[in-house]
Design a protein around this motif. Sequence first.
Motif, PDB file in Angstrom:
ATOM      1  N   MET A  19       0.833  -1.207   0.000  1.00  0.00           N
ATOM      2  CA  MET A  19       0.000   0.000   0.000  1.00  0.00           C
ATOM      3  C   MET A  19       0.867   1.256   0.000  1.00  0.00           C
ATOM      4  O   MET A  19       0.578   2.230  -0.704  1.00  0.00           O
ATOM      5  CB  MET A  19      -0.943  -0.009   1.205  1.00  0.00           C
ATOM      6  CG  MET A  19      -1.907   1.161   1.223  1.00  0.00           C
ATOM      7  SD  MET A  19      -2.931   1.342  -0.255  1.00  0.00           S
ATOM      8  CE  MET A  19      -3.960  -0.094  -0.129  1.00  0.00           C
ATOM      9  N   GLN A  23       0.906   4.176  -2.933  1.00  0.00           N
ATOM     10  CA  GLN A  23       0.732   5.596  -2.651  1.00  0.00           C
ATOM     11  C   GLN A  23       1.928   6.415  -3.135  1.00  0.00           C
ATOM     12  O   GLN A  23       1.759   7.461  -3.773  1.00  0.00           O
ATOM     13  CB  GLN A  23       0.508   5.806  -1.162  1.00  0.00           C
ATOM     14  CG  GLN A  23      -0.798   5.234  -0.671  1.00  0.00           C
ATOM     15  CD  GLN A  23      -0.895   5.161   0.845  1.00  0.00           C
ATOM     16  OE1 GLN A  23       0.100   5.315   1.551  1.00  0.00           O
ATOM     17  NE2 GLN A  23      -2.097   4.897   1.347  1.00  0.00           N
ATOM     18  N   LYS A  24       3.135   5.953  -2.832  1.00  0.00           N
ATOM     19  CA  LYS A  24       4.338   6.704  -3.204  1.00  0.00           C
ATOM     20  C   LYS A  24       4.473   6.844  -4.718  1.00  0.00           C
ATOM     21  O   LYS A  24       4.735   7.933  -5.219  1.00  0.00           O
ATOM     22  CB  LYS A  24       5.586   6.044  -2.629  1.00  0.00           C
ATOM     23  CG  LYS A  24       5.772   6.318  -1.164  1.00  0.00           C
ATOM     24  CD  LYS A  24       7.113   5.798  -0.685  1.00  0.00           C
ATOM     25  CE  LYS A  24       7.306   6.198   0.765  1.00  0.00           C
ATOM     26  NZ  LYS A  24       8.691   6.114   1.170  1.00  0.00           N
ATOM     27  N   VAL A  27       2.039   9.328  -6.096  1.00  0.00           N
ATOM     28  CA  VAL A  27       2.473  10.714  -5.876  1.00  0.00           C
ATOM     29  C   VAL A  27       3.590  11.068  -6.850  1.00  0.00           C
ATOM     30  O   VAL A  27       3.575  12.135  -7.475  1.00  0.00           O
ATOM     31  CB  VAL A  27       2.927  10.934  -4.411  1.00  0.00           C
ATOM     32  CG1 VAL A  27       3.629  12.275  -4.243  1.00  0.00           C
ATOM     33  CG2 VAL A  27       1.740  10.835  -3.472  1.00  0.00           C
ATOM     34  N   GLN A  45       3.366   1.548 -10.132  1.00  0.00           N
ATOM     35  CA  GLN A  45       2.263   1.656  -9.180  1.00  0.00           C
ATOM     36  C   GLN A  45       1.232   0.556  -9.434  1.00  0.00           C
ATOM     37  O   GLN A  45       0.758  -0.095  -8.496  1.00  0.00           O
ATOM     38  CB  GLN A  45       1.600   3.031  -9.295  1.00  0.00           C
ATOM     39  CG  GLN A  45       0.432   3.199  -8.346  1.00  0.00           C
ATOM     40  CD  GLN A  45      -0.398   4.437  -8.640  1.00  0.00           C
ATOM     41  OE1 GLN A  45      -0.463   4.901  -9.776  1.00  0.00           O
ATOM     42  NE2 GLN A  45      -1.028   4.969  -7.613  1.00  0.00           N
ATOM     43  N   GLN A  49      -0.132  -2.528  -7.104  1.00  0.00           N
ATOM     44  CA  GLN A  49      -1.566  -2.741  -6.866  1.00  0.00           C
ATOM     45  C   GLN A  49      -1.928  -4.194  -7.141  1.00  0.00           C
ATOM     46  O   GLN A  49      -2.692  -4.806  -6.384  1.00  0.00           O
ATOM     47  CB  GLN A  49      -2.399  -1.820  -7.757  1.00  0.00           C
ATOM     48  CG  GLN A  49      -3.904  -1.936  -7.526  1.00  0.00           C
ATOM     49  CD  GLN A  49      -4.315  -1.442  -6.159  1.00  0.00           C
ATOM     50  OE1 GLN A  49      -4.064  -0.288  -5.825  1.00  0.00           O
ATOM     51  NE2 GLN A  49      -4.949  -2.289  -5.360  1.00  0.00           N
TER      52      GLN A  49
END
Length: 65
Positions: A19, A23-24, A27, A45, A49
């Motif tokens: 997770m 998120q990183k 961003v 990303q 996921q």
Amino acid sequence: MSLTQTELMQLRENLSNEMLMIQKFGVFASQCTDPQLRNVLTSVQQAHQRHYNTLIRHLGGQQMM
């Protein structure tokens, strides 16, 4: 087959790590101005996921404590 408490703790840690990476990289991708690099970051990303989703599937009906 039930998971042991140790396995559940490790799974929870892995889920947390995935997770964080989701998120990183989200961003990083949102802040990136280079379209090619943004695509790479978005792909990474998405890979995290998928890893997260796989861990959730393996968890199945197990309780996370």
